[in-house]
Write a protein that holds these residues in place. Structure first.
Motif, PDB file in Angstrom:
ATOM      1  N   UNK A   1     -18.317 -21.331  16.003  1.00  0.00           N
ATOM      2  CA  UNK A   1     -18.868 -20.259  16.821  1.00  0.00           C
ATOM      3  C   UNK A   1     -17.760 -19.253  17.104  1.00  0.00           C
ATOM      4  N   UNK A   2     -18.025 -17.981  16.804  1.00  0.00           N
ATOM      5  CA  UNK A   2     -17.064 -16.909  17.068  1.00  0.00           C
ATOM      6  C   UNK A   2     -17.689 -15.987  18.110  1.00  0.00           C
ATOM      7  N   UNK A   3     -17.006 -15.816  19.231  1.00  0.00           N
ATOM      8  CA  UNK A   3     -17.477 -14.911  20.271  1.00  0.00           C
ATOM      9  C   UNK A   3     -16.696 -13.612  20.156  1.00  0.00           C
ATOM     10  N   UNK A   4     -17.442 -12.505  20.134  1.00  0.00           N
ATOM     11  CA  UNK A   4     -16.820 -11.190  19.982  1.00  0.00           C
ATOM     12  C   UNK A   4     -17.185 -10.310  21.175  1.00  0.00           C
ATOM     13  N   UNK A   5     -16.399  -9.274  21.363  1.00  0.00           N
ATOM     14  CA  UNK A   5     -16.679  -8.323  22.448  1.00  0.00           C
ATOM     15  C   UNK A   5     -17.966  -7.556  22.147  1.00  0.00           C
ATOM     16  N   UNK A   6     -18.675  -7.216  23.187  1.00  0.00           N
ATOM     17  CA  UNK A   6     -19.911  -6.459  23.063  1.00  0.00           C
ATOM     18  C   UNK A   6     -19.646  -5.132  22.366  1.00  0.00           C
ATOM     19  N   UNK A   7     -20.494  -4.793  21.409  1.00  0.00           N
ATOM     20  CA  UNK A   7     -20.376  -3.529  20.700  1.00  0.00           C
ATOM     21  C   UNK A   7     -19.498  -3.574  19.463  1.00  0.00           C
ATOM     22  N   UNK A   8     -18.944  -4.736  19.147  1.00  0.00           N
ATOM     23  CA  UNK A   8     -18.026  -4.833  18.010  1.00  0.00           C
ATOM     24  C   UNK A   8     -18.628  -5.616  16.843  1.00  0.00           C
ATOM     25  N   UNK A   9     -19.938  -5.714  16.798  1.00  0.00           N
ATOM     26  CA  UNK A   9     -20.590  -6.542  15.787  1.00  0.00           C
ATOM     27  C   UNK A   9     -20.307  -6.077  14.363  1.00  0.00           C
ATOM     28  N   UNK A  10     -20.330  -4.780  14.109  1.00  0.00           N
ATOM     29  CA  UNK A  10     -20.091  -4.275  12.746  1.00  0.00           C
ATOM     30  C   UNK A  10     -18.683  -4.610  12.252  1.00  0.00           C
ATOM     31  N   UNK A  11     -17.686  -4.411  13.102  1.00  0.00           N
ATOM     32  CA  UNK A  11     -16.300  -4.722  12.723  1.00  0.00           C
ATOM     33  C   UNK A  11     -16.129  -6.215  12.488  1.00  0.00           C
ATOM     34  N   UNK A  12     -16.755  -7.010  13.331  1.00  0.00           N
ATOM     35  CA  UNK A  12     -16.644  -8.468  13.201  1.00  0.00           C
ATOM     36  C   UNK A  12     -17.327  -8.958  11.934  1.00  0.00           C
ATOM     37  N   UNK A  13     -18.502  -8.464  11.650  1.00  0.00           N
ATOM     38  CA  UNK A  13     -19.249  -8.881  10.453  1.00  0.00           C
ATOM     39  C   UNK A  13     -18.475  -8.570   9.175  1.00  0.00           C
ATOM     40  N   UNK A  14     -17.715  -7.489   9.184  1.00  0.00           N
ATOM     41  CA  UNK A  14     -16.932  -7.130   8.009  1.00  0.00           C
ATOM     42  C   UNK A  14     -15.800  -8.128   7.770  1.00  0.00           C
ATOM     43  N   UNK A  15     -15.291  -8.757   8.830  1.00  0.00           N
ATOM     44  CA  UNK A  15     -14.142  -9.654   8.715  1.00  0.00           C
ATOM     45  C   UNK A  15     -14.507 -11.138   8.701  1.00  0.00           C
ATOM     46  N   UNK A  16     -15.720 -11.471   9.126  1.00  0.00           N
ATOM     47  CA  UNK A  16     -16.108 -12.877   9.257  1.00  0.00           C
ATOM     48  C   UNK A  16     -17.112 -13.245   8.170  1.00  0.00           C
TER      49      UNK A  16
END
Length: 71
Positions: free
Chosen positions: A40-55
């Protein structure tokens, strides 16, 4: 289904890759019914696009679940 050892190894690999990112809040392992153990990876709100690119969706046979934290 993935086992806890595989999930822990995947967690450590992913943690080494993304823990320094400003959008990463935390990385952990949890059990999910019907799937086994997942990362499970928890990310800051609003950063979904950046996270999806790296995960990736999976590391080996371990599924990775991305969760946005509350603002």
């Amino acid at each position: 289904m993935s086992d806890v050892g595989s999930a822990r190894r995947a967690k450590e690999e992913l943690k080494a890759k993304i823990s320094g990112e400003p959008w990463c809040v935390g990385v952990g392992v949890e059990r999910e019914d019907g799937v086994g153990f997942i990362v499970r990876v928890t990310i800051r709100s609003g950063a979904l696009d950046a996270a999806r690119a790296a995960i990736p969706e999976r590391l080996g046979d371990v599924r990775i679940k991305v969760i946005e934290s509350d603002p």
